[in-house]
Scaffold this motif. Structure first.
Motif, PDB file in Angstrom:
ATOM      1  N   GLY A   1       0.781  -1.231   0.000  1.00 17.69           N
ATOM      2  CA  GLY A   1       0.000   0.000   0.000  1.00 17.69           C
ATOM      3  C   GLY A   1       0.806   1.270   0.000  1.00 17.69           C
ATOM      4  N   SER A   2       2.125   1.182  -0.001  1.00 21.40           N
ATOM      5  CA  SER A   2       2.958   2.387   0.072  1.00 21.40           C
ATOM      6  C   SER A   2       4.010   2.362  -1.023  1.00 21.40           C
ATOM      7  N   ILE A   3       3.984   3.382  -1.893  1.00 23.01           N
ATOM      8  CA  ILE A   3       4.961   3.493  -2.966  1.00 23.01           C
ATOM      9  C   ILE A   3       5.634   4.857  -2.865  1.00 23.01           C
ATOM     10  N   ASN A   4       6.953   4.858  -2.854  1.00 17.90           N
ATOM     11  CA  ASN A   4       7.718   6.101  -2.832  1.00 17.90           C
ATOM     12  C   ASN A   4       7.713   6.694  -4.241  1.00 17.90           C
ATOM     13  N   GLN A   5       7.033   7.824  -4.405  1.00 20.67           N
ATOM     14  CA  GLN A   5       6.872   8.406  -5.733  1.00 20.67           C
ATOM     15  C   GLN A   5       8.202   8.786  -6.376  1.00 20.67           C
ATOM     16  N   SER A   6       9.131   9.294  -5.577  1.00 22.75           N
ATOM     17  CA  SER A   6      10.394   9.754  -6.134  1.00 22.75           C
ATOM     18  C   SER A   6      11.233   8.613  -6.703  1.00 22.75           C
ATOM     19  N   THR A   7      10.920   7.378  -6.302  1.00 24.17           N
ATOM     20  CA  THR A   7      11.620   6.202  -6.843  1.00 24.17           C
ATOM     21  C   THR A   7      11.531   6.162  -8.360  1.00 24.17           C
ATOM     22  N   PHE A   8      10.449   6.726  -8.912  1.00 30.15           N
ATOM     23  CA  PHE A   8      10.196   6.580 -10.344  1.00 30.15           C
ATOM     24  C   PHE A   8      10.726   7.742 -11.177  1.00 30.15           C
ATOM     25  N   GLU A   9      11.429   8.687 -10.550  1.00 33.73           N
ATOM     26  CA  GLU A   9      12.031   9.772 -11.320  1.00 33.73           C
ATOM     27  C   GLU A   9      13.055   9.221 -12.307  1.00 33.73           C
ATOM     28  N   SER A  10      13.808   8.216 -11.886  1.00 30.31           N
ATOM     29  CA  SER A  10      14.823   7.640 -12.778  1.00 30.31           C
ATOM     30  C   SER A  10      14.180   6.949 -13.974  1.00 30.31           C
ATOM     31  N   VAL A  11      12.994   6.351 -13.764  1.00 24.85           N
ATOM     32  CA  VAL A  11      12.276   5.731 -14.883  1.00 24.85           C
ATOM     33  C   VAL A  11      11.913   6.790 -15.914  1.00 24.85           C
ATOM     34  N   CYS A  12      11.399   7.923 -15.432  1.00 25.11           N
ATOM     35  CA  CYS A  12      11.033   9.014 -16.336  1.00 25.11           C
ATOM     36  C   CYS A  12      12.251   9.522 -17.094  1.00 25.11           C
ATOM     37  N   GLN A  13      13.341   9.688 -16.394  1.00 24.94           N
ATOM     38  CA  GLN A  13      14.557  10.189 -17.036  1.00 24.94           C
ATOM     39  C   GLN A  13      15.049   9.223 -18.114  1.00 24.94           C
TER      40      GLN A  13
ATOM     41  N   LYS B   1       8.182  15.173 -24.015  1.00 27.57           N
ATOM     42  CA  LYS B   1       8.357  16.374 -23.198  1.00 27.57           C
ATOM     43  C   LYS B   1       7.882  16.168 -21.760  1.00 27.57           C
ATOM     44  N   LYS B   2       6.990  15.205 -21.562  1.00 29.98           N
ATOM     45  CA  LYS B   2       6.472  14.916 -20.227  1.00 29.98           C
ATOM     46  C   LYS B   2       6.248  13.416 -20.095  1.00 29.98           C
ATOM     47  N   MET B   3       6.497  12.906 -18.896  1.00 30.57           N
ATOM     48  CA  MET B   3       6.291  11.495 -18.590  1.00 30.57           C
ATOM     49  C   MET B   3       5.485  11.402 -17.305  1.00 30.57           C
ATOM     50  N   ALA B   4       4.414  10.612 -17.340  1.00 34.14           N
ATOM     51  CA  ALA B   4       3.568  10.420 -16.168  1.00 34.14           C
ATOM     52  C   ALA B   4       3.570   8.948 -15.767  1.00 34.14           C
ATOM     53  N   VAL B   5       3.519   8.704 -14.474  1.00 34.19           N
ATOM     54  CA  VAL B   5       3.466   7.333 -13.959  1.00 34.19           C
ATOM     55  C   VAL B   5       2.383   7.267 -12.885  1.00 34.19           C
ATOM     56  N   THR B   6       1.476   6.310 -13.027  1.00 33.39           N
ATOM     57  CA  THR B   6       0.478   6.072 -11.981  1.00 33.39           C
ATOM     58  C   THR B   6       1.011   4.999 -11.041  1.00 33.39           C
ATOM     59  N   LEU B   7       0.755   5.175  -9.756  1.00 39.57           N
ATOM     60  CA  LEU B   7       1.321   4.295  -8.738  1.00 39.57           C
ATOM     61  C   LEU B   7       0.209   3.763  -7.846  1.00 39.57           C
ATOM     62  N   ARG B   8      -0.033   2.464  -7.960  1.00 40.59           N
ATOM     63  CA  ARG B   8      -1.085   1.813  -7.179  1.00 40.59           C
ATOM     64  C   ARG B   8      -0.463   0.918  -6.116  1.00 40.59           C
ATOM     65  N   GLY B   9      -0.854   1.146  -4.888  1.00 40.40           N
ATOM     66  CA  GLY B   9      -0.451   0.265  -3.808  1.00 40.40           C
ATOM     67  C   GLY B   9      -1.620  -0.635  -3.444  1.00 40.40           C
ATOM     68  N   ALA B  10      -1.486  -1.921  -3.715  1.00 38.86           N
ATOM     69  CA  ALA B  10      -2.593  -2.849  -3.508  1.00 38.86           C
ATOM     70  C   ALA B  10      -2.500  -3.490  -2.131  1.00 38.86           C
ATOM     71  N   ILE B  11      -3.416  -3.097  -1.254  1.00 39.22           N
ATOM     72  CA  ILE B  11      -3.520  -3.722   0.062  1.00 39.22           C
ATOM     73  C   ILE B  11      -4.387  -4.972  -0.047  1.00 39.22           C
TER      74      ILE B  11
ATOM     75  N   ASN C   1      -6.958   0.096  -1.993  1.00 41.83           N
ATOM     76  CA  ASN C   1      -5.725   0.478  -2.682  1.00 41.83           C
ATOM     77  C   ASN C   1      -5.332   1.890  -2.273  1.00 41.83           C
ATOM     78  N   THR C   2      -4.038   2.178  -2.370  1.00 41.46           N
ATOM     79  CA  THR C   2      -3.613   3.572  -2.378  1.00 41.46           C
ATOM     80  C   THR C   2      -3.356   3.962  -3.828  1.00 41.46           C
ATOM     81  N   TRP C   3      -3.474   5.255  -4.109  1.00 42.88           N
ATOM     82  CA  TRP C   3      -3.388   5.702  -5.509  1.00 42.88           C
ATOM     83  C   TRP C   3      -2.747   7.085  -5.564  1.00 42.88           C
ATOM     84  N   CYS C   4      -1.735   7.224  -6.402  1.00 41.05           N
ATOM     85  CA  CYS C   4      -1.092   8.520  -6.584  1.00 41.05           C
ATOM     86  C   CYS C   4      -0.401   8.522  -7.941  1.00 41.05           C
ATOM     87  N   GLY C   5       0.232   9.610  -8.280  1.00 39.92           N
ATOM     88  CA  GLY C   5       0.898   9.699  -9.570  1.00 39.92           C
ATOM     89  C   GLY C   5       2.004  10.730  -9.545  1.00 39.92           C
TER      90      GLY C   5
END
Length: 347
Positions: A220-232, A242-252, A257-261
């Motif tokens: 249920g917990s995802i560190n959003q900043s972990t995915f900056e390297s994926v975007c880069q 020009k822009k990269m978006a990532v949706t982050l689902r934490g499945a309890i 669920n937790t949900w952020c992007g």
């Protein structure tokens, strides 16, 4: 000032869902609706007041006609839907509960869009007055012809100066015509100005992944900043982006669920609020509602943080609605975006 117009291209299916949390094997009846990633995006945008044109292929039969009526009822543009082929694809859904996950079963071989005739769509005519073109990785997974037509649309959009977005939307069970995603997708993604994926898409299609991340063990917990390297890494591989978006689902569990992007513009990482979504009604279409919200936010606000906040709130709201489509209005989403999560009756 020219009014914004968004064109989306892909397959819409008949969605047959087992009611009341039943497994399909238990069900004596099925709930009928319609589902398709690109159609879901178009419906979201139409509800936000954006002009849309949805492009697909449908057979000439009453089931397809009912589908067109449904789209028209959401104010989605349907004038360029091609009538060809013999069948619509079918999606069977059983909604999970607690530790039992939801399951999707496809029956979409030889569907109308998979059998599309190359060159049968006049993309110059369709895109001549468009602001934005959106596609997903589901379409090129259906057949070589569908992949070729999607590539043609992207090329014409690039030529006409139309912004192009892609949701990678990897579906391993669909790549059955002799090619895999890593062979086909790069040529299409090269033409995209905005790329979106979830926490697994980039790894499964392009081999790009964050360090020390396990999607099945998020708790249920995802560190959003972990995915900056994926975007880069993605923006380095696809320099047009020009822009990269990532949706982050934490499945309890299936109901919680937790949900952020996140959104990355090559210089700054934007992070959304994290929503704790309990008692999920229907999570299918959640990513599409995020993309619809993101496109609207970028067109309407012109501000990366506000666009991301709108997209995440729109998608969280979608989890409370049955069916693939997000029926939320701008007022609904902005209320949630601004912190109104009480669920109190409005009078």
């Amino acid at each position: 000032m020219q009014k914004n117009k968004v064109v989306t291209f892909g397959e819409i299916m008949v969605r047959l869902g087992a009611p009341d949390y039943l497994k399909l094997i238990q069900s004596n009846s099925l709930d009928v609706s319609y589902a398709g990633a690109e159609a879901n995006v178009a419906v979201s945008l139409a509800h936000y007041g954006i002009s849309t044109d949805y492009i697909t292929c449908l057979p000439d039969n009453p089931i397809a006609e009912r589908c067109v009526m449904e789209l028209r009822g959401h104010r989605v543009g349907v004038d360029h839907i091609q009538r060809s082929g013999k069948r619509m694809g079918i999606l069977y859904l059983e909604t999970g509960s607690n530790m039992r996950p939801s399951k999707v079963f496809y029956d979409r071989e030889y569907s109308s869009i998979a059998m599309i005739e190359p060159g049968s769509i006049n993309w110059y005519d369709i895109l001549k007055d468009a602001t934005w073109f959106h596609w997903t990785g589901i379409t090129p997974a259906l057949s070589q012809n569908a992949a070729d037509e999607c590539l043609k649309a992207i090329q014409v959009a690039n030529e006409l100066g139309v912004t192009v977005s892609c949701d990678i939307n990897y579906r391993g069970n669909l790549w059955n015509y002799g090619k895999n995603a890593s062979e086909v997708m790069p040529a299409l993604v090269e033409g995209c100005d905005l790329i979106m994926g979830n926490e697994e898409d980039c790894e499964k299609v392009f081999g790009i992944k964050p360090k020390n991340f396990d999607a099945d063990n998020t708790k249920g917990s995802i560190n959003q900043s972990t995915f900056e390297s994926v975007c880069q890494q993605m923006m380095t591989r696809f320099p047009r982006c020009k822009k990269m978006a990532v949706t982050l689902r934490g499945a309890i569990n299936a109901n919680h669920n937790t949900w952020c992007g996140i959104l990355y513009d090559g210089k700054q990482l934007y992070q959304s609020a994290r929503y704790d979504i309990t008692d999920i009604v229907d999570r299918v279409g959640g990513g599409d509602s995020f993309m619809g919200g993101l496109i609207y936010g970028l067109l309407h606000y012109g501000d990366n943080q506000k666009a991301l906040d709108f997209a995440t709130a729109a998608s969280a709201y979608k989890h409370t609605l049955k069916g693939d489509f997000n029926w939320a209005t701008v007022d609904d989403v902005e209320a949630l975006m601004n912190g109104n999560i009480s669920g109190r009756v409005k009078r």
